[in-house]
Design a protein around this motif. Sequence first.
Motif, short mmCIF file in Angstrom:
data_model
loop_
_atom_site.label_atom_id
_atom_site.label_comp_id
_atom_site.label_asym_id
_atom_site.label_seq_id
_atom_site.Cartn_x
_atom_site.Cartn_y
_atom_site.Cartn_z
N SER A 1 1.00 -1.13 0.04
CA SER A 1 0.06 -0.02 -0.20
C SER A 1 0.90 1.25 0.06
CB SER A 1 -1.04 0.08 1.25
OG SER A 1 -0.11 0.08 2.35
N LEU A 2 0.23 2.39 -0.45
CA LEU A 2 1.03 3.60 -0.50
C LEU A 2 0.33 4.59 -0.22
CD1 LEU A 2 3.51 5.03 -1.69
CD2 LEU A 2 2.47 5.47 -3.45
N CYS A 3 0.73 5.48 0.80
CA CYS A 3 0.16 6.68 1.43
C CYS A 3 1.07 7.98 1.39
CB CYS A 3 -0.41 6.28 2.81
SG CYS A 3 0.95 6.24 3.78
N ARG A 4 0.54 9.18 1.68
CA ARG A 4 1.34 10.32 1.52
C ARG A 4 1.61 10.44 2.95
NH1 ARG A 4 0.64 13.25 -2.93
NH2 ARG A 4 -1.31 13.07 -4.02
N GLU A 5 2.84 10.74 3.38
CA GLU A 5 3.52 10.66 4.63
C GLU A 5 3.03 11.58 5.69
OE1 GLU A 5 8.11 9.24 5.09
OE2 GLU A 5 8.05 11.13 4.09
N HIS A 6 2.82 12.89 5.17
CA HIS A 6 2.47 13.77 6.36
C HIS A 6 0.83 13.70 6.55
CE1 HIS A 6 6.52 15.24 6.28
NE2 HIS A 6 6.50 15.22 4.78
N THR A 7 0.19 13.59 5.47
CA THR A 7 -1.34 13.62 5.76
C THR A 7 -1.83 12.11 5.79
OG1 THR A 7 -1.61 13.18 3.36
CG2 THR A 7 -1.52 15.44 4.09
N ASN A 8 -1.11 11.12 5.53
CA ASN A 8 -1.63 9.69 5.91
C ASN A 8 -2.73 9.28 5.02
OD1 ASN A 8 -0.73 7.29 6.98
ND2 ASN A 8 -2.51 7.36 8.52
N GLU A 9 -2.77 10.17 3.92
CA GLU A 9 -3.97 9.92 2.86
C GLU A 9 -3.49 8.45 1.96
OE1 GLU A 9 -5.43 11.74 -1.40
OE2 GLU A 9 -3.81 12.90 -0.36
N HIS A 10 -4.41 7.56 2.14
CA HIS A 10 -4.11 6.34 1.45
C HIS A 10 -4.29 6.49 0.03
CE1 HIS A 10 -5.38 2.44 0.03
NE2 HIS A 10 -4.38 1.95 0.71
N LEU A 11 -3.41 6.08 -0.76
CA LEU A 11 -3.39 6.10 -2.34
C LEU A 11 -3.93 4.95 -2.99
CD1 LEU A 11 -0.30 8.45 -2.61
CD2 LEU A 11 -2.72 9.20 -2.55
N PHE A 12 -3.14 3.79 -2.74
CA PHE A 12 -3.82 2.54 -3.31
C PHE A 12 -3.14 1.34 -2.48
CE2 PHE A 12 0.56 3.32 -5.18
CZ PHE A 12 1.13 1.93 -5.42
N ASP A 13 -3.60 0.25 -2.94
CA ASP A 13 -3.25 -1.05 -2.41
C ASP A 13 -3.00 -1.78 -3.78
OD1 ASP A 13 -3.64 -0.76 0.37
OD2 ASP A 13 -5.70 -0.96 -0.19
N GLY A 14 -2.34 -3.06 -3.58
CA GLY A 14 -1.86 -3.84 -4.65
C GLY A 14 -1.23 -5.09 -4.06
N ALA A 15 -1.05 -6.04 -4.89
CA ALA A 15 -0.45 -7.43 -4.66
C ALA A 15 0.73 -7.73 -5.80
CB ALA A 15 -1.44 -8.21 -4.51
N ALA A 16 1.47 -8.55 -5.12
CA ALA A 16 2.55 -9.08 -6.04
C ALA A 16 3.17 -10.31 -5.73
CB ALA A 16 3.87 -8.28 -6.20
N GLY A 17 3.61 -11.30 -6.48
CA GLY A 17 4.02 -12.30 -6.47
C GLY A 17 5.38 -12.47 -5.70
N ASP A 18 6.18 -11.57 -5.67
CA ASP A 18 7.36 -11.51 -4.88
C ASP A 18 7.85 -10.40 -4.39
OD1 ASP A 18 8.91 -10.39 -7.18
OD2 ASP A 18 9.16 -12.16 -7.91
N LEU A 19 8.78 -10.08 -3.59
CA LEU A 19 8.99 -9.17 -2.76
C LEU A 19 9.83 -7.86 -3.64
CD1 LEU A 19 9.58 -7.46 -0.41
CD2 LEU A 19 11.81 -8.44 0.26
N ALA A 20 10.55 -8.36 -4.83
CA ALA A 20 11.20 -7.43 -5.64
C ALA A 20 10.11 -6.72 -6.67
CB ALA A 20 12.17 -8.16 -6.51
#
Length: 72
Positions: free
Chosen positions: A29-48
């Motif tokens: 997941s990704l968010c803006r640091e200062h506002t903690n606004e949630h931008l999106f979620d995702g999934a992947a098969g591996d860490l890289a």
Amino acid sequence: MNTWIVQENGFQGNVQCSSRSRRSFYSYSLCREHTNEHLFDGAAGDLAEAVDALYAHIRYLSLERTGVAAGE
């Protein structure tokens, strides 16, 4: 559960390893640091793949903020 944090240009991404049924995957997941606004979620098969996806979104959003992505 393992968690990795990516911080760059005012954005924070989190990656977690999840195991459901017989397969493991990495949710992120990704968010803006200062506002903690949630931008999106995702999934992947591996860490890289998960970390690469987060950095790609951060680069795009950083360019968009400066107007470069919009062609300004």
